[in-house]
Write a protein that holds these residues in place. Structure first.
Motif, short mmCIF file in Angstrom:
data_model
loop_
_atom_site.label_atom_id
_atom_site.label_comp_id
_atom_site.label_asym_id
_atom_site.label_seq_id
_atom_site.Cartn_x
_atom_site.Cartn_y
_atom_site.Cartn_z
N GLN A 35 0.85 -1.19 0.00
CA GLN A 35 0.00 0.00 0.00
C GLN A 35 0.89 1.24 0.00
OE1 GLN A 35 -3.49 -0.28 -0.14
NE2 GLN A 35 -2.87 -2.40 -0.49
N ASN A 36 0.58 2.16 -0.90
CA ASN A 36 1.31 3.42 -0.98
C ASN A 36 0.44 4.55 -0.46
OD1 ASN A 36 2.14 1.88 -3.86
ND2 ASN A 36 3.83 2.59 -2.62
N GLY A 37 1.01 5.73 -0.40
CA GLY A 37 0.29 6.92 0.06
C GLY A 37 -0.48 7.56 -1.07
N VAL A 38 -1.44 6.82 -1.59
CA VAL A 38 -2.26 7.32 -2.70
C VAL A 38 -3.72 7.36 -2.29
CG1 VAL A 38 -0.67 6.48 -4.49
CG2 VAL A 38 -2.53 5.00 -3.71
N ASP A 39 -4.46 8.24 -2.96
CA ASP A 39 -5.90 8.29 -2.71
C ASP A 39 -6.61 7.25 -3.57
OD1 ASP A 39 -6.18 9.36 -5.31
OD2 ASP A 39 -6.42 11.41 -4.59
N ALA A 43 -3.68 8.79 -7.03
CA ALA A 43 -2.81 9.96 -6.97
C ALA A 43 -2.11 10.03 -5.61
CB ALA A 43 -3.61 11.24 -7.21
N LEU A 44 -0.83 10.37 -5.61
CA LEU A 44 -0.10 10.55 -4.35
C LEU A 44 -0.76 11.67 -3.55
CD1 LEU A 44 3.60 10.30 -5.51
CD2 LEU A 44 2.40 8.71 -4.02
N ALA A 120 6.37 7.75 -5.10
CA ALA A 120 6.07 7.13 -3.79
C ALA A 120 7.35 7.02 -2.97
CB ALA A 120 5.43 5.76 -3.97
N LEU A 121 7.23 7.31 -1.69
CA LEU A 121 8.38 7.25 -0.78
C LEU A 121 8.28 6.11 0.21
CD1 LEU A 121 8.67 11.08 -0.10
CD2 LEU A 121 10.08 9.69 -1.63
N ILE A 122 7.10 5.46 0.28
CA ILE A 122 6.91 4.36 1.23
C ILE A 122 5.89 3.38 0.68
CG2 ILE A 122 5.13 5.59 2.53
CD1 ILE A 122 6.40 4.30 5.11
N GLU A 123 6.09 2.12 1.02
CA GLU A 123 5.11 1.07 0.69
C GLU A 123 5.02 0.15 1.90
OE1 GLU A 123 4.85 -0.42 -3.32
OE2 GLU A 123 4.98 -2.46 -2.52
#
Length: 132
Positions: A35-39, A43-44, A120-123
């Protein structure tokens, strides 16, 4: 019936993570993909790792809930952080929500040169176990 988290003698003790988890027979295993920081549109949510980390964990919680699990059911977290990102800011955003007094989950963290989602900077991914 309970999941047993161990911090064996001879290994570093940490309030943030355990070294071993034993899941009893009969538990339902839930595998959470990265999971990334996306909506919800993909989109980030922001260019900074703290905001991305918080959203990635929110997304993890939504996915776990859909599978009948919760953050408290997570046995092991996997966290990949871009090597350009501030590690302290990332863990500052998610650490309090991952913590569990007395029996913290297992945590595997990696610094990586890039992630599949551009920018993305984190997953965050996980394995959870739901007891019957």
């Amino acid at each position: 019936m309970a999941i047993t988290f161990l911090q064996p003698a001879g290994l570093v003790r940490s309030p943030a993570f355990s070294h071993v988890a034993v899941v009893p027979a009969g538990a339902t295993t839930v595998y959470l993909g990265g999971q990334n920081g996306v909506d919800e549109t993909g989109a980030l949510v922001a260019p900074d790792v703290g905001a991305q980390a918080s959203r990635a964990l929110d997304n993890a919680e939504v996915a776990l809930t859909a599978a009948g699990a919760s953050l408290d059911d997570v046995v092991q977290w996997f966290v990949a952080i871009d090597d350009t990102a501030d590690l302290g800011a990332a863990y500052g955003a998610i650490g309090p929500r991952l913590a569990r007094e007395g029996a913290p989950p297992l945590v595997t963290a990696s610094r990586v040169s890039g992630l599949g989602v551009p920018g993305a900077l984190i997953e965050i991914s996980a394995i959870a176990a739901v007891l019957a």
